[in-house]
Design an enzyme around this catalytic site. Structure first.
Site: not given
Ligand code: PBG
Length: 333
Positions: A196, A256
């Site tokens: 992330k 992400k």
């Protein structure tokens, strides 16, 4: 021309193209992110046209609509009232908090829908960080992980199927696995936000939850999440994170944001046999919506192309705010 190979042969008709197509999209690939708040009515979100802060009953109806379109997993995010936010975010482990109540209600009405949760303190923190911030402005790792374990157990107790740690603290996957097992939730899975990145693409999401980092009280608050989320410049580090999450017991790994990080998705695909998810985040959604509203792009064609490309790059699952639209478009053929 005397050509032995004419790659256009296999592109000549829809039937031939379908025959050699390598990837397909299906509604069961999607995880549908939904925002929920305490209000009695649904509230539109400015930077995310089509998305809402759902009331509990609005949420129940929307999940029913998603189920009817073939979607089999949703992920829930809470818009927490300011009065419930605190420095340590302890509301996150309240068994009667918004998310545990939403999960219980959904499981009553739609018991077969898989429910994923988000584990992080930002919606519950008056500082807007995913972890606990000390008086020097340092986001504390181990103290935060202890709180996240309690949050994960509260979500599992309410009936969550998949726990999604999005906080990027070190060691949280292993600690959450152990905490779940100790409480008898050995069958509750972990979908880890493995790679992330500290990304500007999360802007509309932070508006939706009113969860951006902000100064509170007297202490210095870091204005971004760069001490825990990954540097967009780094690719190899994603593999380190993936190997750690796998050792610690993650069941699914996530990358992400999605669109600008397809190379990361592709690299992780060759490093693990676990399922991989891509998160088509709020900023990606907002860009498509904004251009489509102006008539500059074809929303349907661009969305289906983008989602398909996540699969080509290595994703098995896709978190997308376009889940219901895409499922409907796929149905129309
Ligand atoms: C919370 C969280 C964020 C997103 C998912 N979980 C925001 C952040 O880390 O700041 C972003 C999702 C999106 O932009 O669609 N930790």
């Amino acid at each position: 021309m005397e050509l032995t190979y004419r790659p256009r042969r296999l592109r000549a008709t829809p039937a031939l193209r379908a025959l050699v197509r390598e990837h397909q999209l299906s509604a069961t690939d999607f995880i549908y992110p939904l925002f929920v708040h305490e209000g009695a009515s649904n509230e539109p979100i400015g930077a995310m046209p089509g998305a809402q802060r759902w009331s509990l009953e609005g949420l129940v109806d929307e999940v029913g609509r998603a189920w009817d379109l073939g979607i089999r997993c949703v992920v829930l995010f809470p818009k927490v009232a300011d009065g419930l936010k605190s420095e340590d975010g302890a509301e996150c482990c309240n068994d009667h908090g918004l998310i545990p109540r939403a999960i219980r209600r959904l499981k009553q009405v739609h018991p077969a829908m898989a429910i994923m949760t988000d584990v992080a303190l930002d919606p519950y923190s008056c500082d807007g960080h995913d972890g606990i911030v000390d008086e020097h402005g340092v986001v504390l790792n181990d103290e935060t992980v202890a709180m996240l374990c309690r949050q994960a157990v509260a979500q599992a107790r309410a009936g969550a199927d998949l726990i999604g740690p999005s906080d990027m603290m070190d060691g949280r996957v292993g600690a959450i696995r152990e905490a779940l097992d100790e409480e008898g939730f050995e069958n509750v899975g972990i979908i880890s936000y493995t790679a992330k990145y500290a990304s500007a693409y999360y802007g509309p999401f932070r508006e939706a939850l009113d969860s951006a980092p902000r100064p509170a009280g007297g202490k210095p608050i870091p204005k971004d999440k760069a001490t825990y989320q990954m540097d967009p410049a780094n690719g190899r580090e994603a593999i380190t994170e993936a190997l750690l999450d796998e050792q610690e017991g993650a069941d699914i790994l996530m990358v992400k944001p999605g669109l600008a990080y397809l190379d990361i998705l592709h690299r992780l695909r060759s490093e693990t046999e676990l399922p991989i998810a891509a998160y088509n985040v709020s900023g990606e959604y907002a860009m498509v919506k904004a251009a489509a509203e102006r008539g500059w792009i074809d929303e349907r064609a661009i969305t289906l192309e983008t989602l398909l490309c996540f699969k080509r790059a290595g994703a098995d699952l896709i978190l997308t705010y376009h889940a219901c639209d895409a499922a409907q478009w796929l149905r129309q053929g």
